[in-house]
Design an enzyme around this catalytic site. Structure first.
Site, PDB file in Angstrom:
ATOM      1  CE1 TYR A   1      -6.393   5.335   4.773  1.00 59.28           C
ATOM      2  CE2 TYR A   1      -7.974   6.922   5.600  1.00 59.28           C
ATOM      3  CZ  TYR A   1      -6.676   6.574   5.301  1.00 59.28           C
ATOM      4  OH  TYR A   1      -5.664   7.469   5.529  1.00 59.28           O
TER       5      TYR A   1
ATOM      6  CG  HIS B   1       0.178   6.023  -0.602  1.00 61.99           C
ATOM      7  ND1 HIS B   1      -0.964   6.561  -1.155  1.00 61.99           N
ATOM      8  CD2 HIS B   1      -0.193   5.568   0.628  1.00 61.99           C
ATOM      9  CE1 HIS B   1      -1.971   6.438  -0.314  1.00 61.99           C
ATOM     10  NE2 HIS B   1      -1.531   5.838   0.777  1.00 61.99           N
TER      11      HIS B   1
ATOM     12  CG  HIS C   1      -5.795   6.639   0.988  1.00 60.30           C
ATOM     13  ND1 HIS C   1      -5.349   7.669   1.778  1.00 60.30           N
ATOM     14  CD2 HIS C   1      -5.068   5.545   1.357  1.00 60.30           C
ATOM     15  CE1 HIS C   1      -4.406   7.223   2.593  1.00 60.30           C
ATOM     16  NE2 HIS C   1      -4.212   5.944   2.356  1.00 60.30           N
TER      17      HIS C   1
ATOM     18  CG  HIS D   1      -1.738   1.155   1.485  1.00 60.64           C
ATOM     19  ND1 HIS D   1      -3.099   1.182   1.253  1.00 60.64           N
ATOM     20  CD2 HIS D   1      -1.428   2.388   1.970  1.00 60.64           C
ATOM     21  CE1 HIS D   1      -3.582   2.367   1.578  1.00 60.64           C
ATOM     22  NE2 HIS D   1      -2.586   3.119   2.018  1.00 60.64           N
ATOM     23  CD  GLU D   2       1.720   3.526   3.640  1.00 61.74           C
ATOM     24  OE1 GLU D   2       1.865   4.589   2.989  1.00 61.74           O
ATOM     25  OE2 GLU D   2       0.746   3.334   4.393  1.00 61.74           O
TER      26      GLU D   2
END
Length: 218
Positions: A175, A120, A126, A116-117
């Site tokens: 999220y 980014h 998101h 996920h990071e």
């Protein structure tokens, strides 16, 4: 596939969409090569986490769309730190220098969270920040502290490109329904009955499509 020799990104380990910024890491028409340096004690874990991105976005001929390779002397790179939580800047922020990405030990040591990071850092916000998100979810603002409300910002089409792909409840970039809750209540309510959000297991098929389309993979 022709190789791409200028590494634009590296990770050193010193131990917050799929909406796109204007700055991707260098890539040719085939793939993005991402340089990294790994702490020996965490090499196996990080490699398995990065493999989630590499394998999900692999081209039909077996070549990689996104490739993580060892950093040598590149001047522009990402430094992974044991920081205040799990967070990353979105996209390449510097033309030269160090860009930090935080993976706090042990809380961030989940393969899907690491992926996920890194996503980014590849240029993705998101999922719930999409300009069309109100058609698919409701943000329960009174259950989110003022200090954390920026995590639920919605961005306009003037700033982002959705690449003509649909909203993705199953995205690794979405999220969960109780993210940043002040009391354990839901902070996000889905509008599609039965939809679940917040998984950190694998990239979804739409995650895969968006990364491949953004980086011009075949």
């Amino acid at each position: 596939m022709a190789s791409y020799h200028m590494c634009s990104m590296a990770f050193t380990v010193s131990f917050s969409s799929k909406i796109f910024l204007f700055t991707s890491w260098y890539s040719d028409s085939q793939f993005a090569l991402i340089c990294l340096m790994l702490d020996e004690t965490l090499t196996s874990f990080f490699r398995s986490s990065m493999a989630l991105v590499e394998e999900a976005t692999r081209n039909a001929d077996g070549s990689n769309c996104i490739t993580f390779v060892p950093r040598t002397t590149e001047k522009t790179y990402i430094k992974v730190i044991n920081g205040s939580g799990c967070w990353s800047f979105v996209g390449m922020q510097l033309t030269e220098g160090v860009q930090e990405l935080s993976l706090k030990i042990p809380g961030c040591m989940v393969r899907g969270t690491v992926a996920h990071e890194f996503i980014h850092a590849l240029g993705f916000w998101h999922e719930q920040s999409r300009p069309d998100r109100d058609e698919f979810i409701e943000v329960v603002w009174d259950k989110i502290s003022e200090a954390n409300r920026h995590n639920f910002n919605k961005y306009s089409t003037d700033l982002v490109d959705l690449l003509d792909l649909p909203y993705d409840y199953g995205s690794v970039m979405h999220y969960g329904d109780k993210g940043f809750s002040i009391d354990g209540s839901k902070t996000i309510v889905v509008k599609q009955p039965g939809a679940t959000i917040g998984q950190r297991v694998n990239l979804s098929p739409i995650d895969d499509q968006e990364i491949r389309k953004y980086y011009g993979c075949n």
